[in-house]
Structures are given as C-alpha cells and as structure tokens.
Scaffold this active site. Structure first.
Site, mmCIF file in Angstrom:
data_model
loop_
_atom_site.group_PDB
_atom_site.id
_atom_site.type_symbol
_atom_site.label_atom_id
_atom_site.label_comp_id
_atom_site.label_asym_id
_atom_site.label_seq_id
_atom_site.Cartn_x
_atom_site.Cartn_y
_atom_site.Cartn_z
ATOM 1 N N ASP A 1 -7.573 -4.260 1.800
ATOM 2 C CA ASP A 1 -8.586 -3.486 1.103
ATOM 3 C C ASP A 1 -9.789 -3.385 2.025
ATOM 4 O O ASP A 1 -10.236 -4.384 2.587
ATOM 5 C CB ASP A 1 -8.976 -4.107 -0.245
ATOM 6 C CG ASP A 1 -9.473 -3.026 -1.188
ATOM 7 O OD1 ASP A 1 -8.769 -2.014 -1.353
ATOM 8 O OD2 ASP A 1 -10.599 -3.151 -1.720
ATOM 9 N N LYS B 1 -8.107 2.034 18.782
ATOM 10 C CA LYS B 1 -8.775 1.714 17.514
ATOM 11 C C LYS B 1 -8.369 0.316 17.055
ATOM 12 O O LYS B 1 -9.216 -0.496 16.693
ATOM 13 C CB LYS B 1 -8.428 2.758 16.442
ATOM 14 C CG LYS B 1 -9.133 2.462 15.119
ATOM 15 C CD LYS B 1 -8.770 3.418 13.985
ATOM 16 C CE LYS B 1 -9.343 2.900 12.667
ATOM 17 N NZ LYS B 1 -8.857 3.585 11.483
ATOM 18 N N THR C 1 0.840 -1.197 0.000
ATOM 19 C CA THR C 1 0.000 0.000 0.000
ATOM 20 C C THR C 1 0.875 1.246 0.000
ATOM 21 O O THR C 1 2.027 1.192 0.425
ATOM 22 C CB THR C 1 -0.911 0.021 1.251
ATOM 23 O OG1 THR C 1 -1.745 1.163 1.200
ATOM 24 C CG2 THR C 1 -0.121 0.059 2.546
ATOM 25 N N GLY D 1 -9.782 8.711 6.837
ATOM 26 C CA GLY D 1 -10.947 8.261 6.074
ATOM 27 C C GLY D 1 -12.269 8.621 6.737
ATOM 28 O O GLY D 1 -12.514 9.784 7.108
ATOM 29 N N TYR D 2 -13.080 7.616 6.942
ATOM 30 C CA TYR D 2 -14.413 7.847 7.519
ATOM 31 C C TYR D 2 -14.394 7.840 9.055
ATOM 32 O O TYR D 2 -15.446 7.882 9.677
ATOM 33 C CB TYR D 2 -15.377 6.765 7.020
ATOM 34 C CG TYR D 2 -15.596 6.778 5.516
ATOM 35 C CD1 TYR D 2 -16.545 7.624 4.939
ATOM 36 C CD2 TYR D 2 -14.847 5.954 4.673
ATOM 37 C CE1 TYR D 2 -16.741 7.632 3.563
ATOM 38 C CE2 TYR D 2 -15.040 5.961 3.291
ATOM 39 C CZ TYR D 2 -15.986 6.798 2.750
ATOM 40 O OH TYR D 2 -16.188 6.817 1.393
ATOM 41 N N ASP D 3 -13.227 7.754 9.655
ATOM 42 C CA ASP D 3 -13.132 7.661 11.118
ATOM 43 C C ASP D 3 -13.904 8.740 11.870
ATOM 44 O O ASP D 3 -14.567 8.426 12.864
ATOM 45 C CB ASP D 3 -11.652 7.686 11.559
ATOM 46 C CG ASP D 3 -10.983 6.329 11.375
ATOM 47 O OD1 ASP D 3 -11.703 5.362 11.063
ATOM 48 O OD2 ASP D 3 -9.749 6.235 11.545
ATOM 49 N N ASN E 1 -0.790 3.920 1.285
ATOM 50 C CA ASN E 1 -1.605 4.687 2.225
ATOM 51 C C ASN E 1 -0.899 4.744 3.590
ATOM 52 O O ASN E 1 -0.815 3.755 4.312
ATOM 53 C CB ASN E 1 -2.975 4.002 2.344
ATOM 54 C CG ASN E 1 -3.910 4.744 3.278
ATOM 55 O OD1 ASN E 1 -3.478 5.317 4.268
ATOM 56 N ND2 ASN E 1 -5.180 4.714 2.957
ATOM 57 N N LYS F 1 -2.845 3.646 6.755
ATOM 58 C CA LYS F 1 -2.900 2.191 6.973
ATOM 59 C C LYS F 1 -1.554 1.689 7.497
ATOM 60 O O LYS F 1 -1.491 0.869 8.396
ATOM 61 C CB LYS F 1 -3.206 1.462 5.662
ATOM 62 C CG LYS F 1 -4.640 1.578 5.211
ATOM 63 C CD LYS F 1 -4.838 0.723 3.971
ATOM 64 C CE LYS F 1 -6.221 0.863 3.406
ATOM 65 N NZ LYS F 1 -6.403 0.099 2.168
HETATM 66 P P1 IMP Z 1 -8.947 1.146 0.421
HETATM 67 O O1 IMP Z 1 -8.830 -0.075 1.261
HETATM 68 O O2 IMP Z 1 -7.621 1.811 0.231
HETATM 69 O O3 IMP Z 1 -9.690 0.938 -0.842
HETATM 70 O O4 IMP Z 1 -9.749 2.161 1.342
HETATM 71 C C1 IMP Z 1 -11.024 2.557 1.086
HETATM 72 C C2 IMP Z 1 -11.358 3.825 1.803
HETATM 73 O O5 IMP Z 1 -11.980 3.443 3.010
HETATM 74 C C3 IMP Z 1 -10.195 4.722 2.168
HETATM 75 O O6 IMP Z 1 -9.956 5.698 1.253
HETATM 76 C C4 IMP Z 1 -10.671 5.348 3.432
HETATM 77 O O7 IMP Z 1 -11.418 6.502 3.133
HETATM 78 C C5 IMP Z 1 -11.604 4.334 3.993
HETATM 79 N N1 IMP Z 1 -10.970 3.566 5.087
HETATM 80 C C6 IMP Z 1 -10.190 2.474 5.014
HETATM 81 N N2 IMP Z 1 -9.842 2.070 6.233
HETATM 82 C C7 IMP Z 1 -10.402 2.933 7.095
HETATM 83 C C8 IMP Z 1 -10.401 3.036 8.487
HETATM 84 O O8 IMP Z 1 -9.779 2.261 9.247
HETATM 85 N N3 IMP Z 1 -11.113 4.057 9.001
HETATM 86 C C9 IMP Z 1 -11.788 4.929 8.230
HETATM 87 N N4 IMP Z 1 -11.818 4.890 6.923
HETATM 88 C C10 IMP Z 1 -11.137 3.884 6.355
#
Ligand code: IMP
Length: 389
Positions: free
Chosen positions: A69, A175, A7, A153-155, A9, A12
């Site tokens: 993911d 968390k 990743t 993210g949506y936390d 990110n 993460k």
């Molecule tokens: P992906 O796994 O990178 O496709 O993540 C999808 C999206 O979900 C990310 O862009 C975040 O906005 C959100 N996301 C993933 N993990 C978390 C988390 O632990 N908390 C809040 N939002 C999350």
C-alpha cells in the site's frame, strides 16, 4: 517458494516482478488463480490496508502473500493525499484525475516548496500468525507539468531527489533502484530468504497439563520438537550466562559444584516478579535466537515449539498455530504433586507467573483436553496432526 501478490494493480505487479526477477521465487498473481478475493482498502493507514490485503489473500489461497500500500505525502498539503492517494480525486478516479487535482492544488506553490515523499508499506503474511511489515520511502518534489511516459500513478509529476527526470522518465530498473517500492522490496527479499519452509506449531500449557507428553506424541508422528525450556536449561550451563545470572542474583544461586541450581533460582524468581523479569531479560532473546537456528537447520515440514511461556514471552509471533494443552485445575495439581519436583510454595509461585489457562485457551487455534486416558489424548493429537501436516 511461491508468493502471491495481493493486488490487482498491474503496474505494481510489473515492478515487483522486475525486482524479483532473478530470485528462486515463483510469483503468482490474480491471473494465475481462478478465484481471487475482493481487496478492500478502507483502513486509515497504509499499514492497515497492506495488512488486510496480505492476510485476506494468504488465507484465501493458503499461500504466502505480499501486499503493497503506497501513498504520496506532499509537504505543502500537510501530508495529503497519503493513504488516500488512489482516491484523491474521488472514488474510481484515474491516475490522470489525481495528477490534475494535485497540480491544481499546488498551482501557487513555488518549486522549492513542493517537497513530497512516496511511502510504500509492504506486508508479507502466511495467513496464520507469521507476518512481517516493511517500509520504503523516496523523497523528491512535485513538478509543474507531467513529463515522461513510463511508470504509473503520480510518476509523471514526481521528480526524485538528485534527479532531473521524473519517475516516468526512468526505466523500470532505474526506478526500482531508488523508489519507495524498490527499497521496500529489498527488505522483503531479505525476509523471504529467511522465511521458514516448515509449518511452526507453538505448543504450550500450564504446569502439570501434560504438555511434554503431547510433545512426545507429535514426535512419534514425525514432527520435530524444539524444546524451549530445555534450551533455557542449557543456556544456564554456559559460563558467560552463569556470570550474568550470578551478577544479578549473587552466588547464592550456585550449588556445591559451582553450577547454577535451577531449584534455587526458581525459588528466587517465582517469589519476586521483578527478579523473574530480570532473568527473562537475560534468557529470552537467547532462547529465541537458538529456536530460530534450530528451525533453520531442520529438514522437517512440521516443527513443534514446545514452550511453557510461549504466550507470556510473546513467542507466539514465531509460530503459525497455537496449541494449548488443558487440564482441569485439580488434575493439574494432582499431577504436579505426584511428580514431587516442587514444594507447595514453588507450585504457587509458578502458577502465579503463568497466564490463566482460560486466557491461553482463548488464544489457541487448537486445544487438547488432557484429562482422560493417554489414548484419548493421542487421538486428539492425531486429528490435529492430520489437519496440520
Ligand atoms: P495504493 O497503494 O494502491 O493505494 O496506491 C495509491 C495510489 O498511489 C495509486 O493509485 C497510484 O496512483 C499511486 N502510486 C502508488 N505507487 C506509485 C508509484 O510507484 N508511482 C506513482 N504513483 C504511485
């Protein structure tokens, strides 16, 4: 052990590093690697995306890779955004854009109907065949306004069940203890504890191909060979297994000494597919258990699992590479006859129960043509050994 996170990110990465803090695992990220592959998330499931990311990075780096993911599934929106969570407000959307869109879609939805689940799928891959997937979920609800500064993210708009704080109001440790990712990582830790350190090669080939000769050649070069067929024979000598086999096939499978006669058993099962399946249902799981035990105990860097039914039994999922020993049909028949162990009817039965050689070759990573001289075969083995060791 080294583990590459598949990743870019950084949020993460932070969470995963925290969860793995006290483990004897060296975490590598894209920052540690001068070249890192492009990761595309274009599958329609979390698993599909995680799998392709893990495989890509593992193949590229030749190391074990872990991909995550994650999706947020909101009940009132029929499970959306789910796999599209990162692109909910469009390609390249920021965390804020996504939060805003979600809050606006839920504007008229009362608090008690704003249930949501975070789902995280993780895949661990070594870039070859060894691969595992796990899932972690966390239930909660989407609140009306953002609260908290931690997380990502949506936390800020997700309140986990049983808490009056959002994920963004919890510490990283808190968390991780309850989150989807934290739960998935707990499972990953257990898998990594048992992840074999050695390279595993599955060696197979149809009857009369010279699979055993090739296994000995690998042994001579220093590989450890686990003989699955031999494990099966030893299992048949165990009292409890003997009882189960006799229970199904009657005492007619016993020899004069009251032991299982492999010849008699063979005669029964290779004539009758159902009976073969029954015998396999007794033996195969136990053989796999024994193979895993031997792998764990082995100090060798390269282990060859010598198994006639590697592909038929699905044991290829245990190994990193598949090696098929192949011989033209007439040579195969000649060799079996010369050995004199089997009657023509037995040969026919055994061959009928094995996958076609051409099918095995299609699934092989390496093929050894065992037709010419012993030296020619040994030379092929040596070349493969050089690539694998
Ligand atoms: P992906 O796994 O990178 O496709 O993540 C999808 C999206 O979900 C990310 O862009 C975040 O906005 C959100 N996301 C993933 N993990 C978390 C988390 O632990 N908390 C809040 N939002 C999350």
């Amino acid at each position: 052990m080294e583990l590459v996170l598949a990743t870019r990110n950084e949020d993460k990465i932070r969470e995963i590093k925290e969860a793995f803090q006290n483990l004897p695992i060296r975490i590598l990220t894209f920052k540690d690697l001068p070249k890192f592959p492009l990761l595309v998330e274009d599958k329609d499931t979390l698993y599909g995306n995680a799998q392709v990311k893990a495989r890509t990075v593992a193949k590229f780096t030749q190391k074990i890779a872990l991909a995550d993911d994650t999706g947020l599934e909101v009940e009132a929106l029929g499970g959306a955004p789910g796999v599209l969570s990162s692109r909910f407000a469009g390609k390249g959307a920021s965390y804020e854009d996504n939060n805003r869109k979600l809050l606006s879609l839920l504007k008229k939805v009362p608090l008690q109907k704003r249930r949501a689940t975070f789902r995280c799928v993780m895949v661990i891959s070594n870039g070859a065949r060894r691969e595992r997937a796990v899932e972690g979920t966390c239930q909660g609800r989407i609140i009306r306004r953002r609260r908290g500064r931690a997380g990502f993210g949506y936390d800020p708009i997700f309140e986990p069940q049983g808490y009056d704080r959002t994920f963004a109001e919890l510490s990283l440790k808190e968390k991780n203890r309850i989150s989807h990712r934290g739960k998935a990582l707990e499972k990953v830790k257990k898998i990594l504890e048992k992840w074999p350190k050695s390279r595993l090669i599955g060696l197979t080939g149809n009857i009369g191909c010279g699979k055993t000769t090739v296994a000995h050649m690998f042994e001579d070069l220093g590989a450890e060979v686990i003989d699955a067929d031999e494990i099966g024979h030893q299992l048949l000598e165990k009292e409890n297994i003997k009882k189960r086999v006799v229970g199904i096939f009657t005492e007619s499978v016993l020899n004069g000494k009251g032991n299982i006669s492999r010849k008699k058993l063979r005669n029964l099962v290779f004539k009758d597919k159902k009976k073969l399946e029954k015998l396999n249902s007794i033996l195969h799981l136990l053989i796999v258990k024994e193979i895993k035990k031997k792998i764990k105990a082995s100090p060798s860097n390269l282990i060859v699992i010598d198994a006639a039914v590697l592909l038929e039994a699905g044991w290829d999922s245990l190994v990193d590479k598949i090696l098929v020993v192949s011989t033209p049909y007439h040579t195969q028949l000649k060799r079996i006859k010369e050995k004199g162990d089997f009657s023509p009817a037995e040969i026919k039965g055994i061959m009928g129960a094995q996958l076609l050689q051409s099918e095995k070759i299609k699934r092989a990573d390496f093929v050894i043509e065992n037709e010419g001289s012993v030296d020619k075969t040994r030379e092929q083995v040596r070349k493969i050994w050089e690539k694998l060791k």
